[in-house]
Write a protein that holds these residues in place. Structure first.
Motif, PDB file in Angstrom:
ATOM      1  N   HIS A 167       2.081  35.887 -17.115  1.00  0.00           N
ATOM      2  CA  HIS A 167       3.065  35.167 -17.915  1.00  0.00           C
ATOM      3  C   HIS A 167       3.063  33.720 -17.440  1.00  0.00           C
ATOM      4  CE1 HIS A 167       5.244  38.170 -20.301  1.00  0.00           C
ATOM      5  NE2 HIS A 167       5.071  39.012 -19.298  1.00  0.00           N
ATOM      6  N   VAL A 168       3.305  32.785 -18.338  1.00  0.00           N
ATOM      7  CA  VAL A 168       3.303  31.383 -17.931  1.00  0.00           C
ATOM      8  C   VAL A 168       4.636  30.721 -18.256  1.00  0.00           C
ATOM      9  CG1 VAL A 168       0.812  31.175 -18.207  1.00  0.00           C
ATOM     10  CG2 VAL A 168       2.316  30.536 -20.105  1.00  0.00           C
ATOM     11  N   ARG A 169       5.013  29.817 -17.362  1.00  0.00           N
ATOM     12  CA  ARG A 169       6.148  28.941 -17.617  1.00  0.00           C
ATOM     13  C   ARG A 169       5.600  27.521 -17.588  1.00  0.00           C
ATOM     14  NH1 ARG A 169       9.731  30.910 -14.206  1.00  0.00           N
ATOM     15  NH2 ARG A 169       9.256  29.523 -12.472  1.00  0.00           N
ATOM     16  N   ILE A 170       5.767  26.823 -18.684  1.00  0.00           N
ATOM     17  CA  ILE A 170       5.161  25.510 -18.847  1.00  0.00           C
ATOM     18  C   ILE A 170       6.230  24.419 -18.720  1.00  0.00           C
ATOM     19  CG2 ILE A 170       3.879  23.996 -20.398  1.00  0.00           C
ATOM     20  CD1 ILE A 170       2.195  26.300 -19.536  1.00  0.00           C
ATOM     21  N   ALA A 171       5.929  23.425 -17.902  1.00  0.00           N
ATOM     22  CA  ALA A 171       6.764  22.234 -17.798  1.00  0.00           C
ATOM     23  C   ALA A 171       5.886  21.025 -18.097  1.00  0.00           C
ATOM     24  CB  ALA A 171       7.394  22.131 -16.414  1.00  0.00           C
ATOM     25  N   ALA A 172       6.470  19.828 -18.014  1.00  0.00           N
ATOM     26  CA  ALA A 172       5.729  18.626 -18.372  1.00  0.00           C
ATOM     27  C   ALA A 172       4.492  18.432 -17.514  1.00  0.00           C
ATOM     28  CB  ALA A 172       6.641  17.405 -18.257  1.00  0.00           C
ATOM     29  N   GLU A 173       4.611  18.706 -16.213  1.00  0.00           N
ATOM     30  CA  GLU A 173       3.502  18.435 -15.290  1.00  0.00           C
ATOM     31  C   GLU A 173       3.001  19.661 -14.552  1.00  0.00           C
ATOM     32  OE1 GLU A 173       4.760  15.373 -12.651  1.00  0.00           O
ATOM     33  OE2 GLU A 173       4.852  13.827 -14.208  1.00  0.00           O
ATOM     34  N   THR A 174       3.633  20.801 -14.774  1.00  0.00           N
ATOM     35  CA  THR A 174       3.272  21.997 -14.002  1.00  0.00           C
ATOM     36  C   THR A 174       3.127  23.216 -14.899  1.00  0.00           C
ATOM     37  OG1 THR A 174       5.586  22.613 -13.591  1.00  0.00           O
ATOM     38  CG2 THR A 174       4.510  21.154 -11.970  1.00  0.00           C
ATOM     39  N   ILE A 175       2.433  24.205 -14.352  1.00  0.00           N
ATOM     40  CA  ILE A 175       2.340  25.531 -14.968  1.00  0.00           C
ATOM     41  C   ILE A 175       2.633  26.557 -13.881  1.00  0.00           C
ATOM     42  CG2 ILE A 175      -0.167  25.578 -14.602  1.00  0.00           C
ATOM     43  CD1 ILE A 175      -0.378  27.428 -17.048  1.00  0.00           C
ATOM     44  N   THR A 176       3.505  27.487 -14.157  1.00  0.00           N
ATOM     45  CA  THR A 176       3.847  28.537 -13.207  1.00  0.00           C
ATOM     46  C   THR A 176       3.312  29.864 -13.724  1.00  0.00           C
ATOM     47  OG1 THR A 176       5.864  27.384 -12.514  1.00  0.00           O
ATOM     48  CG2 THR A 176       5.710  29.725 -11.990  1.00  0.00           C
ATOM     49  N   LEU A 177       2.549  30.548 -12.882  1.00  0.00           N
ATOM     50  CA  LEU A 177       1.972  31.846 -13.235  1.00  0.00           C
ATOM     51  C   LEU A 177       2.854  32.935 -12.654  1.00  0.00           C
ATOM     52  CD1 LEU A 177      -1.811  31.098 -12.577  1.00  0.00           C
ATOM     53  CD2 LEU A 177      -0.430  30.628 -14.619  1.00  0.00           C
ATOM     54  N   ILE A 178       3.356  33.791 -13.533  1.00  0.00           N
ATOM     55  CA  ILE A 178       4.369  34.769 -13.148  1.00  0.00           C
ATOM     56  C   ILE A 178       3.824  36.185 -13.329  1.00  0.00           C
ATOM     57  CG2 ILE A 178       6.729  35.553 -13.541  1.00  0.00           C
ATOM     58  CD1 ILE A 178       7.195  32.805 -14.935  1.00  0.00           C
ATOM     59  N   PRO A 179       3.692  36.943 -12.237  1.00  0.00           N
ATOM     60  CA  PRO A 179       3.230  38.334 -12.366  1.00  0.00           C
ATOM     61  C   PRO A 179       4.316  39.198 -12.986  1.00  0.00           C
ATOM     62  CG  PRO A 179       3.851  37.875 -10.103  1.00  0.00           C
ATOM     63  CD  PRO A 179       3.962  36.565 -10.841  1.00  0.00           C
ATOM     64  N   CYS A 180       3.923  40.339 -13.447  1.00  0.00           N
ATOM     65  CA  CYS A 180       4.863  41.314 -14.007  1.00  0.00           C
ATOM     66  C   CYS A 180       4.455  42.667 -13.451  1.00  0.00           C
ATOM     67  CB  CYS A 180       4.802  41.282 -15.532  1.00  0.00           C
ATOM     68  SG  CYS A 180       6.051  42.270 -16.350  1.00  0.00           S
ATOM     69  N   SER A 181       4.840  42.900 -12.185  1.00  0.00           N
ATOM     70  CA  SER A 181       4.287  44.023 -11.430  1.00  0.00           C
ATOM     71  C   SER A 181       5.367  44.816 -10.717  1.00  0.00           C
ATOM     72  CB  SER A 181       3.267  43.498 -10.406  1.00  0.00           C
ATOM     73  OG  SER A 181       2.776  44.535  -9.593  1.00  0.00           O
ATOM     74  N   THR A 182       5.068  46.078 -10.494  1.00  0.00           N
ATOM     75  CA  THR A 182       5.944  46.919  -9.673  1.00  0.00           C
ATOM     76  C   THR A 182       5.690  46.691  -8.187  1.00  0.00           C
ATOM     77  OG1 THR A 182       4.312  48.713  -9.780  1.00  0.00           O
ATOM     78  CG2 THR A 182       6.073  48.728 -11.432  1.00  0.00           C
ATOM     79  N   ASP A 183       4.647  45.940  -7.866  1.00  0.00           N
ATOM     80  CA  ASP A 183       4.278  45.661  -6.471  1.00  0.00           C
ATOM     81  C   ASP A 183       4.846  44.303  -6.064  1.00  0.00           C
ATOM     82  OD1 ASP A 183       3.086  45.163  -4.028  1.00  0.00           O
ATOM     83  OD2 ASP A 183       1.109  45.900  -4.636  1.00  0.00           O
ATOM     84  N   PRO A 184       5.763  44.273  -5.079  1.00  0.00           N
ATOM     85  CA  PRO A 184       6.383  43.000  -4.670  1.00  0.00           C
ATOM     86  C   PRO A 184       5.414  42.040  -3.985  1.00  0.00           C
ATOM     87  CG  PRO A 184       7.018  44.772  -3.174  1.00  0.00           C
ATOM     88  CD  PRO A 184       6.285  45.418  -4.323  1.00  0.00           C
ATOM     89  N   PHE A 185       4.190  42.497  -3.710  1.00  0.00           N
ATOM     90  CA  PHE A 185       3.185  41.637  -3.085  1.00  0.00           C
ATOM     91  C   PHE A 185       2.881  40.424  -3.967  1.00  0.00           C
ATOM     92  CE2 PHE A 185      -1.329  40.443  -2.994  1.00  0.00           C
ATOM     93  CZ  PHE A 185      -1.447  40.010  -1.676  1.00  0.00           C
ATOM     94  N   TYR A 186       2.939  40.628  -5.279  1.00  0.00           N
ATOM     95  CA  TYR A 186       2.566  39.561  -6.207  1.00  0.00           C
ATOM     96  C   TYR A 186       3.763  38.644  -6.454  1.00  0.00           C
ATOM     97  CZ  TYR A 186      -1.436  42.587  -7.000  1.00  0.00           C
ATOM     98  OH  TYR A 186      -2.554  43.358  -6.823  1.00  0.00           O
ATOM     99  N   GLU A 187       3.550  37.357  -6.244  1.00  0.00           N
ATOM    100  CA  GLU A 187       4.616  36.371  -6.405  1.00  0.00           C
ATOM    101  C   GLU A 187       4.174  35.275  -7.375  1.00  0.00           C
ATOM    102  OE1 GLU A 187       5.342  34.962  -2.460  1.00  0.00           O
ATOM    103  OE2 GLU A 187       6.495  36.731  -1.887  1.00  0.00           O
ATOM    104  N   GLU A 188       5.151  34.650  -7.999  1.00  0.00           N
ATOM    105  CA  GLU A 188       4.810  33.563  -8.916  1.00  0.00           C
ATOM    106  C   GLU A 188       4.304  32.354  -8.147  1.00  0.00           C
ATOM    107  OE1 GLU A 188       8.696  31.081 -10.089  1.00  0.00           O
ATOM    108  OE2 GLU A 188       8.812  33.194 -10.717  1.00  0.00           O
ATOM    109  N   LYS A 189       3.408  31.603  -8.774  1.00  0.00           N
ATOM    110  CA  LYS A 189       2.826  30.419  -8.154  1.00  0.00           C
ATOM    111  C   LYS A 189       2.830  29.279  -9.158  1.00  0.00           C
ATOM    112  CE  LYS A 189      -0.223  33.030  -5.055  1.00  0.00           C
ATOM    113  NZ  LYS A 189      -1.620  33.265  -4.612  1.00  0.00           N
ATOM    114  N   THR A 190       3.130  28.090  -8.655  1.00  0.00           N
ATOM    115  CA  THR A 190       3.199  26.912  -9.510  1.00  0.00           C
ATOM    116  C   THR A 190       2.065  25.941  -9.177  1.00  0.00           C
ATOM    117  OG1 THR A 190       5.602  27.090  -9.733  1.00  0.00           O
ATOM    118  CG2 THR A 190       4.623  24.937 -10.199  1.00  0.00           C
ATOM    119  N   TYR A 191       1.450  25.402 -10.216  1.00  0.00           N
ATOM    120  CA  TYR A 191       0.335  24.464 -10.049  1.00  0.00           C
ATOM    121  C   TYR A 191       0.627  23.201 -10.848  1.00  0.00           C
ATOM    122  CZ  TYR A 191      -1.983  28.689  -8.389  1.00  0.00           C
ATOM    123  OH  TYR A 191      -2.299  29.844  -7.705  1.00  0.00           O
ATOM    124  N   HIS A 192       0.109  22.071 -10.349  1.00  0.00           N
ATOM    125  CA  HIS A 192       0.265  20.779 -11.022  1.00  0.00           C
ATOM    126  C   HIS A 192      -0.992  20.483 -11.837  1.00  0.00           C
ATOM    127  CE1 HIS A 192       3.956  19.386  -8.915  1.00  0.00           C
ATOM    128  NE2 HIS A 192       3.552  20.277  -8.036  1.00  0.00           N
TER     129      HIS A 192
END
Length: 212
Positions: A167-192
């Motif tokens: 899943h993505v969250r889009i802002a003016a200068e960034t994109i955040t990649l959001i997992p959709c998992s039952t495993d808490p190991f996976y965390e969202e990450k933001t990139y410029h």
């Protein structure tokens, strides 16, 4: 009734010859003949293609689960209304590469499900980072685009690594990649967009889920 007998029955109901089905599945007609006679069994990717081709649940082909018909006006696949879409097992690290050497199969897809002016590819999901949406090994249909809207599920390649589906969250200068998992190991990450090498490869428009 074994798998081959169901294939033969479904093929004849749709007035297809063994050659017609073989052409869609990219196999030799002798392979279809061997399946129908019970001398051999199709691999899972071919069963998935036939499930789409015949517009029936995969479970009906595999074990004869009854089909519940919701609409009598079913559109069956044929050479006139279908597009063959390449299935990628992965999109390699580095620059986005959609060459034929990475295509593992072709999936027949109704033109009515596609936009005429868009290109598509199927991608086989790896891992469990999106297992609330689709399980490991599922196929997702991706519309090629370099633009995503906030909330889309996208295929993104970041800093030259293998493409990821999130899943993505889009802002003016960034994109955040959001997992959709039952495993808490996976965390969202933001990139410029300016500081990181971000390549948006496409938008997920359909998923073919696999069940155990």
């Amino acid at each position: 009734m074994h798998i081959g007998e169901r294939i033969k029955l479904l093929r004849k109901e749709r007035k297809m010859t063994q050659e017609d089905l073989a052409r869609i599945l990219k196999v030799a007609p002798t392979a279809v003949s061997a399946w129908e006679s019970g001398r051999n069994k199709p691999l899972m990717d071919k069963l998935s293609m036939m499930s789409t081709c015949f517009d029936i649940p995969l479970s009906h082909l595999v074990d004869g689960t009854p089909i519940v018909k919701k609409d009598s006006s079913i559109e069956f696949l044929n050479e006139k209304n279908v597009r063959l879409i390449g299935v990628y097992g992965n999109i390699p690290a580095g620059e986005p590469n959609f060459t034929n050497e990475y295509i593992e199969a072709y999936m027949p897809t109704l033109n009515s499900m596609l936009k005429n002016n868009k290109d598509y590819f199927f991608l086989r999901v790896k891992g469990n980072s999106m297992n609330k949406e689709f399980s490991d090994g599922s196929l997702i249909l991706v519309e090629k685009t370099s633009y995503l809207e906030d909330g889309n599920i996208g295929v993104v390649l970041v800093n030259g690594h293998e493409a990821t589906v999130k899943h993505v969250r889009i802002a003016a200068e960034t994109i955040t990649l959001i997992p959709c998992s039952t495993d808490p190991f996976y965390e969202e990450k933001t990139y410029h967009f300016k500081n990181d090498q971000v390549n948006i490869l496409g938008k997920v428009v359909q998923a073919i889920k696999l069940y155990d």
